[in-house]
Design a protein around this motif. Structure first.
Motif, mmCIF file in Angstrom:
data_model
loop_
_atom_site.group_PDB
_atom_site.id
_atom_site.type_symbol
_atom_site.label_atom_id
_atom_site.label_comp_id
_atom_site.label_asym_id
_atom_site.label_seq_id
_atom_site.Cartn_x
_atom_site.Cartn_y
_atom_site.Cartn_z
ATOM 1 N N VAL A 269 1.159 -1.162 7.835
ATOM 2 C CA VAL A 269 2.191 -1.320 6.807
ATOM 3 C C VAL A 269 2.743 -2.741 6.787
ATOM 4 C CG1 VAL A 269 4.562 -0.693 6.225
ATOM 5 C CG2 VAL A 269 2.858 1.085 6.560
ATOM 6 N N GLY A 270 3.054 -3.281 7.972
ATOM 7 C CA GLY A 270 3.608 -4.640 8.022
ATOM 8 C C GLY A 270 2.718 -5.666 7.350
ATOM 9 N N PRO A 271 1.442 -5.771 7.757
ATOM 10 C CA PRO A 271 0.551 -6.735 7.097
ATOM 11 C C PRO A 271 0.366 -6.489 5.597
ATOM 12 C CG PRO A 271 -0.386 -6.027 9.187
ATOM 13 C CD PRO A 271 0.815 -5.162 8.940
ATOM 14 N N VAL A 272 0.290 -5.212 5.190
ATOM 15 C CA VAL A 272 0.111 -4.910 3.761
ATOM 16 C C VAL A 272 1.303 -5.401 2.953
ATOM 17 C CG1 VAL A 272 0.033 -3.028 2.067
ATOM 18 C CG2 VAL A 272 -1.447 -2.956 4.082
ATOM 19 N N VAL A 273 2.517 -5.129 3.436
ATOM 20 C CA VAL A 273 3.712 -5.536 2.692
ATOM 21 C C VAL A 273 3.867 -7.059 2.718
ATOM 22 C CG1 VAL A 273 6.219 -5.353 2.557
ATOM 23 C CG2 VAL A 273 4.838 -3.324 3.040
ATOM 24 N N ARG A 274 3.531 -7.699 3.839
ATOM 25 C CA ARG A 274 3.585 -9.170 3.861
ATOM 26 C C ARG A 274 2.619 -9.759 2.849
ATOM 27 N NH1 ARG A 274 3.974 -8.653 9.486
ATOM 28 N NH2 ARG A 274 1.737 -9.049 9.721
ATOM 29 N N ARG A 275 1.478 -9.121 2.681
ATOM 30 C CA ARG A 275 0.461 -9.647 1.757
ATOM 31 C C ARG A 275 0.851 -9.422 0.305
ATOM 32 N NH1 ARG A 275 -2.177 -11.377 -1.551
ATOM 33 N NH2 ARG A 275 -4.458 -11.607 -1.723
ATOM 34 N N ARG A 280 5.104 -4.545 -5.040
ATOM 35 C CA ARG A 280 3.726 -4.140 -5.316
ATOM 36 C C ARG A 280 3.237 -3.097 -4.311
ATOM 37 N NH1 ARG A 280 -0.276 -9.048 -6.306
ATOM 38 N NH2 ARG A 280 0.976 -10.077 -4.694
ATOM 39 N N ALA A 281 3.639 -3.241 -3.052
ATOM 40 C CA ALA A 281 3.240 -2.249 -2.049
ATOM 41 C C ALA A 281 3.865 -0.893 -2.348
ATOM 42 C CB ALA A 281 3.651 -2.729 -0.654
ATOM 43 N N ALA A 282 5.130 -0.889 -2.775
ATOM 44 C CA ALA A 282 5.809 0.369 -3.076
ATOM 45 C C ALA A 282 5.182 1.055 -4.288
ATOM 46 C CB ALA A 282 7.297 0.129 -3.313
ATOM 47 N N VAL A 283 4.900 0.289 -5.329
ATOM 48 C CA VAL A 283 4.310 0.866 -6.541
ATOM 49 C C VAL A 283 2.901 1.397 -6.250
ATOM 50 C CG1 VAL A 283 3.475 0.368 -8.868
ATOM 51 C CG2 VAL A 283 5.671 -0.554 -8.111
ATOM 52 N N THR A 284 2.084 0.585 -5.583
ATOM 53 C CA THR A 284 0.715 1.003 -5.273
ATOM 54 C C THR A 284 0.699 2.228 -4.372
ATOM 55 O OG1 THR A 284 -0.023 -1.306 -5.453
ATOM 56 C CG2 THR A 284 -1.495 0.249 -4.350
ATOM 57 N N GLY A 285 1.576 2.238 -3.358
ATOM 58 C CA GLY A 285 1.646 3.392 -2.469
ATOM 59 C C GLY A 285 2.077 4.648 -3.200
ATOM 60 N N SER A 286 3.041 4.533 -4.105
ATOM 61 C CA SER A 286 3.488 5.693 -4.872
ATOM 62 C C SER A 286 2.373 6.241 -5.761
ATOM 63 C CB SER A 286 4.708 5.319 -5.726
ATOM 64 O OG SER A 286 5.798 4.964 -4.910
ATOM 65 N N LEU A 287 1.596 5.343 -6.374
ATOM 66 C CA LEU A 287 0.474 5.783 -7.204
ATOM 67 C C LEU A 287 -0.599 6.470 -6.358
ATOM 68 C CD1 LEU A 287 0.111 2.733 -9.624
ATOM 69 C CD2 LEU A 287 0.968 5.024 -10.178
ATOM 70 N N VAL A 311 -6.190 9.225 1.285
ATOM 71 C CA VAL A 311 -5.472 8.542 0.193
ATOM 72 C C VAL A 311 -3.962 8.710 0.369
ATOM 73 C CG1 VAL A 311 -5.091 8.492 -2.309
ATOM 74 C CG2 VAL A 311 -7.405 8.804 -1.404
ATOM 75 N N GLY A 312 -3.540 9.906 0.757
ATOM 76 C CA GLY A 312 -2.125 10.143 0.990
ATOM 77 C C GLY A 312 -1.576 9.310 2.130
ATOM 78 N N VAL A 313 -2.379 9.140 3.192
ATOM 79 C CA VAL A 313 -1.963 8.285 4.311
ATOM 80 C C VAL A 313 -1.772 6.853 3.833
ATOM 81 C CG1 VAL A 313 -2.777 7.219 6.449
ATOM 82 C CG2 VAL A 313 -2.920 9.696 6.155
ATOM 83 N N LEU A 314 -2.694 6.341 3.033
ATOM 84 C CA LEU A 314 -2.555 4.989 2.486
ATOM 85 C C LEU A 314 -1.291 4.885 1.627
ATOM 86 C CD1 LEU A 314 -6.266 4.254 1.481
ATOM 87 C CD2 LEU A 314 -5.046 3.514 3.536
ATOM 88 N N GLY A 315 -0.952 5.971 0.947
ATOM 89 C CA GLY A 315 0.237 5.958 0.102
ATOM 90 C C GLY A 315 1.538 5.933 0.872
ATOM 91 N N SER A 316 1.479 6.186 2.199
ATOM 92 C CA SER A 316 2.711 6.200 2.986
ATOM 93 C C SER A 316 3.359 4.832 3.095
ATOM 94 C CB SER A 316 2.432 6.769 4.380
ATOM 95 O OG SER A 316 1.562 5.918 5.112
ATOM 96 N N VAL A 317 2.650 3.787 2.675
ATOM 97 C CA VAL A 317 3.260 2.449 2.672
ATOM 98 C C VAL A 317 4.456 2.392 1.730
ATOM 99 C CG1 VAL A 317 1.811 1.528 0.801
ATOM 100 C CG2 VAL A 317 2.721 -0.025 2.533
#
Length: 408
Positions: A269-275, A280-287, A311-317
């Motif tokens: 999660v940390g690296p994804v949100v930094r990137r 964008r991380a919140a919107v993509t994770g919600s989708l 896919v649901g695990v990836l959405g937990s970001v």
């Protein structure tokens, strides 16, 4: 005192909180039957205890958040953990349901753990590091969820009250650990008023929702909570219906999903949100969460279900990114107030959604289409993504301001 031990303590606190809850989940029906005398009465009392806890959490959470802004995070957090330990001890020793009701109501009124922990993290971490910290918090939550029921079932096989003694011991040991280790993240601000408007659930929520940006984020988080609670409430029943799995199979799959989610939140999660940034991380994770729920509604083969779980695990970001985003838009002296209001809003979802989702599932089951409940959950997750996508970034502005100048 040094701040270095703060984050590990908070992670241990959330893990033990969830572990303690998980310890008693498999054995609570047996205890309530022992206390009340018959299974029918036990179900009624269990529902009453849960509703009382949720109601008082909704009512008191804003006050606890405000108290943590005024007097500091540490005393409120330690008091909450002490009340929780007393509640589990009452479960372990009570001879009648009224004692349980009184102590569980007290625990609900003191249920400020997540309110204060979220505010504490905002105090001690830089804005760019908060998503990682909130991801670690989610990982601790997931690990406690996996370990608790397993250990509780083993202890309950020895004695029906033993898991409650264990949960009480964990909570009170955490209080002692925090007393000696946990530093204060902010000393509090005695100029922070304790007005009725900001300390009651309606007034505090209104103050948050009136903010054009913070209000949209609060609505988005509520929609995500509704989607999450819907899935949690009916998922095991749905798998039993769709694939004829037994409870062991369902439990193993749930544990695997929780472990996968914990690993992802801890390390990715940390690296994804930094990137990509909070938004964008919140919107993509919600989708991604919406896609996972929608696919679950129509899944016909087990292997596809496993893909949807990934896919649901990836959405937990989305949860960590949204929490980080919210914390960046709140002034330091009001982190507790806002987190308390959001905890109260979440308590509404936890009180209402399981009943509504269960009723909808039962009704749709009669028509052979129980998966449509997940379509509703997916719609809530998609609405959360839509609200997040339409929300501009924000900067800290104190509650009660006019609202102008919040948006970049």
């Amino acid at each position: 005192m040094r701040r270095a031990p703060a984050l590990p303590f908070l992670l241990v606190t959330v893990f033990l909180d969830m572990l303690g809850l998980g310890l008693i989940v498999p054995i609570l029906p047996a205890l309530m039957t022992t206390v009340t005398g018959d299974a029918g009465t036990a179900v009624l009392w269990s529902g009453l205890l849960g509703s009382t806890y949720g109601l008082l959490q909704f009512v008191v959470s804003p006050l606890l958040g405000r108290l943590s802004d005024r007097y500091g995070r540490r005393p409120v957090l330690l008091a909450s953990l002490t009340c929780l330990g007393a509640d589990w001890l009452a479960h372990a020793t009570a001879s009648g349901p009224w004692t349980l009701l009184v102590f569980h109501a007290l625990a609900g009124a003191c249920a400020g753990t997540y309110t204060v922990v979220n505010a504490y993290i905002a105090d001690v971490t830089a804005p760019e590091s908060r998503a990682r910290a909130y991801g670690l918090l989610g990982a601790a939550f997931g690990l406690g969820f996996v370990a608790g029921p397993t250990i509780g079932g083993l202890l309950g096989a020895v004695d029906v009250r033993l898991p409650f003694f264990a949960a009480a011991a964990l909570s009170l040991a955490n209080v002692a650990y925090g007393w000696f280790v946990l530093p204060e993240s902010r000393p509090g601000d005695r100029t922070t008023p304790l007005s009725l408007r900001m300390a009651n659930p309606v007034g505090s929520l209104a103050a948050v929702l009136r903010r054009p940006v913070l209000g949209r984020l609060a609505y988005a988080r509520f929609c995500a909570d509704v989607a999450r609670m819907t899935q949690q409430s009916v998922w095991a029943f749905f798998l039993t219906y769709r694939f004829a799995w037994d409870s062991t199979h369902v439990g193993v799959v749930m544990a695997a999903g929780a472990l996968g989610g914990a690993a992802f939140q801890a390390w990715a999660v940390g690296p994804v949100v930094r990137r990509f940034g909070d938004k964008r991380a919140a919107v993509t994770g919600s989708l991604a969460g919406a896609a996972s729920l929608l696919g679950t509604a129509f899944v016909a083969v087990p292997w596809l279900l496993y893909v949807l779980l990934v896919v649901g695990v990836l959405g937990s970001v989305a949860g960590a990114a949204t929490q980080s985003w919210i914390s960046r838009g709140v002034a330091d002296h009001e982190q507790g107030t806002v987190q308390g209001a959001l905890t109260g809003l979440g308590a509404v979802a936890e009180a209402v959604v399981p009943v509504a989702a269960g009723a909808a599932f039962g009704w749709l089951l009669a028509y052979g289409s129980p998966g449509l409940v997940f379509v509703g959950a997916a719609a809530c997750a998609a609405l959360s993504a839509l609200l997040l996508a339409g929300t501009p970034d924000l900067r800290p502005v104190a509650l009660g301001s006019s609202g102008r100048g919040h948006q970049r």
